[in-house]
Design a protein around this motif. Sequence first.
Motif, PDB file in Angstrom:
ATOM      1  N   ASN A  16       0.817  -1.218   0.000  1.00  0.00           N
ATOM      2  CA  ASN A  16       0.000   0.000   0.000  1.00  0.00           C
ATOM      3  C   ASN A  16       0.852   1.270   0.000  1.00  0.00           C
ATOM      4  O   ASN A  16       0.576   2.230   0.722  1.00  0.00           O
ATOM      5  CB  ASN A  16      -0.958   0.023   1.199  1.00  0.00           C
ATOM      6  CG  ASN A  16      -1.919  -1.154   1.168  1.00  0.00           C
ATOM      7  OD1 ASN A  16      -2.226  -1.672   0.088  1.00  0.00           O
ATOM      8  ND2 ASN A  16      -2.374  -1.591   2.317  1.00  0.00           N
ATOM      9  N   CYS A  17       1.906   1.271  -0.788  1.00  0.00           N
ATOM     10  CA  CYS A  17       2.814   2.430  -0.792  1.00  0.00           C
ATOM     11  C   CYS A  17       2.226   3.633  -1.524  1.00  0.00           C
ATOM     12  O   CYS A  17       2.665   4.762  -1.333  1.00  0.00           O
ATOM     13  CB  CYS A  17       4.150   2.050  -1.420  1.00  0.00           C
ATOM     14  SG  CYS A  17       4.017   1.751  -3.194  1.00  0.00           S
ATOM     15  N   GLY A  18       1.276   3.390  -2.412  1.00  0.00           N
ATOM     16  CA  GLY A  18       0.597   4.495  -3.097  1.00  0.00           C
ATOM     17  C   GLY A  18       1.313   5.058  -4.306  1.00  0.00           C
ATOM     18  O   GLY A  18       0.830   5.996  -4.932  1.00  0.00           O
ATOM     19  N   GLU A  19       2.433   4.478  -4.681  1.00  0.00           N
ATOM     20  CA  GLU A  19       3.199   5.050  -5.810  1.00  0.00           C
ATOM     21  C   GLU A  19       2.495   4.889  -7.161  1.00  0.00           C
ATOM     22  O   GLU A  19       2.839   5.553  -8.131  1.00  0.00           O
ATOM     23  CB  GLU A  19       4.598   4.412  -5.879  1.00  0.00           C
ATOM     24  CG  GLU A  19       5.534   4.984  -4.860  1.00  0.00           C
ATOM     25  CD  GLU A  19       6.952   4.444  -5.035  1.00  0.00           C
ATOM     26  OE1 GLU A  19       7.419   4.353  -6.172  1.00  0.00           O
ATOM     27  OE2 GLU A  19       7.562   4.104  -4.007  1.00  0.00           O
ATOM     28  N   CYS A  20       1.510   3.996  -7.209  1.00  0.00           N
ATOM     29  CA  CYS A  20       0.797   3.779  -8.468  1.00  0.00           C
ATOM     30  C   CYS A  20      -0.303   4.825  -8.680  1.00  0.00           C
ATOM     31  O   CYS A  20      -0.980   4.822  -9.700  1.00  0.00           O
ATOM     32  CB  CYS A  20       0.188   2.392  -8.494  1.00  0.00           C
ATOM     33  SG  CYS A  20      -0.844   2.061  -7.067  1.00  0.00           S
ATOM     34  N   GLY A  21      -0.478   5.714  -7.708  1.00  0.00           N
ATOM     35  CA  GLY A  21      -1.460   6.783  -7.884  1.00  0.00           C
ATOM     36  C   GLY A  21      -2.752   6.539  -7.132  1.00  0.00           C
ATOM     37  O   GLY A  21      -3.620   7.405  -7.066  1.00  0.00           O
ATOM     38  N   THR A  24      -4.132   2.145  -2.207  1.00  0.00           N
ATOM     39  CA  THR A  24      -3.910   0.749  -1.778  1.00  0.00           C
ATOM     40  C   THR A  24      -3.709  -0.170  -2.974  1.00  0.00           C
ATOM     41  O   THR A  24      -4.131   0.129  -4.090  1.00  0.00           O
ATOM     42  CB  THR A  24      -5.128   0.222  -0.980  1.00  0.00           C
ATOM     43  OG1 THR A  24      -6.255   0.216  -1.878  1.00  0.00           O
ATOM     44  CG2 THR A  24      -5.444   1.086   0.225  1.00  0.00           C
ATOM     45  N   CYS A  25      -3.078  -1.306  -2.676  1.00  0.00           N
ATOM     46  CA  CYS A  25      -2.884  -2.314  -3.719  1.00  0.00           C
ATOM     47  C   CYS A  25      -4.234  -2.863  -4.193  1.00  0.00           C
ATOM     48  O   CYS A  25      -4.397  -3.203  -5.368  1.00  0.00           O
ATOM     49  CB  CYS A  25      -2.032  -3.462  -3.201  1.00  0.00           C
ATOM     50  SG  CYS A  25      -0.341  -2.970  -2.798  1.00  0.00           S
ATOM     51  N   LEU A  26      -5.197  -2.922  -3.275  1.00  0.00           N
ATOM     52  CA  LEU A  26      -6.512  -3.451  -3.661  1.00  0.00           C
ATOM     53  C   LEU A  26      -7.174  -2.523  -4.682  1.00  0.00           C
ATOM     54  O   LEU A  26      -7.722  -2.981  -5.689  1.00  0.00           O
ATOM     55  CB  LEU A  26      -7.406  -3.603  -2.416  1.00  0.00           C
ATOM     56  CG  LEU A  26      -8.788  -4.193  -2.696  1.00  0.00           C
ATOM     57  CD1 LEU A  26      -8.691  -5.579  -3.318  1.00  0.00           C
ATOM     58  CD2 LEU A  26      -9.628  -4.258  -1.411  1.00  0.00           C
ATOM     59  N   SER A  41       2.399   0.967 -13.852  1.00  0.00           N
ATOM     60  CA  SER A  41       2.315   2.004 -12.816  1.00  0.00           C
ATOM     61  C   SER A  41       2.821   1.522 -11.464  1.00  0.00           C
ATOM     62  O   SER A  41       3.123   2.326 -10.586  1.00  0.00           O
ATOM     63  CB  SER A  41       0.872   2.499 -12.653  1.00  0.00           C
ATOM     64  OG  SER A  41       0.390   2.940 -13.880  1.00  0.00           O
ATOM     65  N   CYS A  42       2.863   0.218 -11.261  1.00  0.00           N
ATOM     66  CA  CYS A  42       3.420  -0.309 -10.000  1.00  0.00           C
ATOM     67  C   CYS A  42       4.852  -0.773 -10.245  1.00  0.00           C
ATOM     68  O   CYS A  42       5.081  -1.730 -10.980  1.00  0.00           O
ATOM     69  CB  CYS A  42       2.588  -1.475  -9.462  1.00  0.00           C
ATOM     70  SG  CYS A  42       3.389  -2.272  -8.040  1.00  0.00           S
ATOM     71  N   PRO A  43       5.828  -0.120  -9.616  1.00  0.00           N
ATOM     72  CA  PRO A  43       7.228  -0.494  -9.873  1.00  0.00           C
ATOM     73  C   PRO A  43       7.674  -1.738  -9.110  1.00  0.00           C
ATOM     74  O   PRO A  43       8.805  -2.189  -9.287  1.00  0.00           O
ATOM     75  CB  PRO A  43       8.013   0.741  -9.397  1.00  0.00           C
ATOM     76  CG  PRO A  43       7.106   1.523  -8.525  1.00  0.00           C
ATOM     77  CD  PRO A  43       5.699   1.073  -8.749  1.00  0.00           C
TER      78      PRO A  43
HETATM   79 FE1  SF4 Z   1       2.458   0.387  -4.139  1.00  0.00          FE
HETATM   80 FE2  SF4 Z   1       2.326  -1.297  -6.223  1.00  0.00          FE
HETATM   81 FE3  SF4 Z   1       0.618  -1.527  -4.166  1.00  0.00          FE
HETATM   82 FE4  SF4 Z   1       0.431   0.540  -5.857  1.00  0.00          FE
HETATM   83  S1  SF4 Z   1       0.135  -1.618  -6.321  1.00  0.00           S
HETATM   84  S2  SF4 Z   1       0.243   0.606  -3.650  1.00  0.00           S
HETATM   85  S3  SF4 Z   1       2.601   0.916  -6.311  1.00  0.00           S
HETATM   86  S4  SF4 Z   1       2.838  -1.795  -4.122  1.00  0.00           S
END
Ligand code: SF4
Length: 448
Positions: A16-21, A24-26, A41-43
């Motif tokens: 749930n780092c939020g880097e994808c915009g 949460t991952c969900l 978008s998810c690194p």
């Molecule tokens: Fe972070 Fe990837 Fe989860 Fe997005 S999907 S919140 S980038 S780990």
Amino acid sequence: MGLTGIQIFKLLPKTNCGECGVPTCLAFAMNLASGKAELDSCPYVSDEAKEQLAEASAPPIRPVAVGAGVRSFKTGGETVMFRHEKTFYNPTGLAAMIASDVDSGSLDKKLKEWNALQYERVGLNLIPQLVALKDVNGDGAAFAATAKKIAEESEFGLVLMSDNVEALKAAVEACAFKRPILYAATAENAEEMGNLAKESGLPLAVKADKVDDLIALSDKLTGMGLKDLLLDSGSREMKQVFEDQVAIRRAALKTGNRSLGFPAITFPCEMASNLDMETVIAAMLIAKYAGIVVLSDFKGENLFPLLLERLNIFTDPQRPMTVTQGIYEINGPDENSPVLITTNFSLTYFIVSGEIEGSRVPSWLLIMDTEGLSVMTAWAAGKFAGDAVAIFVKKSGIADKVAKKRIIIPGYAASISGDMEEDLPDWEVIIGPRDASLIPKFLKDFVK
Ligand code: SF4
């Protein structure tokens, strides 16, 4: 079938780092499942998960790259049944057929004629992309030589049509650099054709007598590791072809049938006895849902309407075509030239600028961003109001380019002149013609 949001979620890092915009991952998984997000978008997705997720994020109809150079294009990649739902992405490729026994002089003449069929419209160059070369006599050497000539001496891409795998191999050696389509794998030759397509890395058309048989063939070829297929449902009867196109698109989009998730190749040239009737069939197939349409010839009077239809069908209906806001110089204007203003709807721009150009009167044309709306629509929506236009005129810098501050506004927006005069006290606001076709006469009278 694509994966569900929950299945995708299980493969994500769950940090749930939020880097994808999204937070949460969900949420990202749900967006990915519904096609609203890109996997890139998810690194932090692992390579292993990436492989599995590629399935979920891949378009339900595979985009297939065809050709090389200025006439290369992508076909497929569509995600909706109807363009009002979202948009159609990759315009139908148009091909004209030529027989492999064509003599060199006739081929040169045809290629020259076809190459000349290019049309400028709303800033785009509308062109057909392909020549379908048909092996008509089993002469593999002649087939390969003609393919080589077309590939090397024209911009056109190729559809190589032969039942003879050896002839196709020779042609591939001669023109693989143009990324031709190989036509066609059938139940009888699927193995050999599949191997040729795999070795050469070229797209392969698959032909069966009916849609059900296409599924088995497509599965066999994808099982061999092939990815870039095109589908020919076999029928050459108009009603059946129409039904096949709809069935293939529906199966790929609505039931996630990956066996039919490829663009279709269609042959109006084998469905009618004259080019006009072929054109009618092609018009239907561009709308419903051919990836490639093969005609017996390109003639301006038949090709031009098809190119225009294609442009309209494959333009995003939710996003008007626009040109960039700014000052446009037409016919080499100077400080004494008139200044006109209109909106940034591209059809408006190209009609107005074309008329100014035709008048031969050096002019400045101000294009104001109205989010792609035409003059009357923008005015009615308050996006071409007097105060907004005045602010734009001030900011545009046009005042530094002209000696006399006079601005010509569209006749349909005459009612904004009062507000403009209030906000631009040192400018003279002149009401221009309502119809663009009257601009040349207006400008000539104006500069006299
Ligand atoms: Fe972070 Fe990837 Fe989860 Fe997005 S999907 S919140 S980038 S780990």
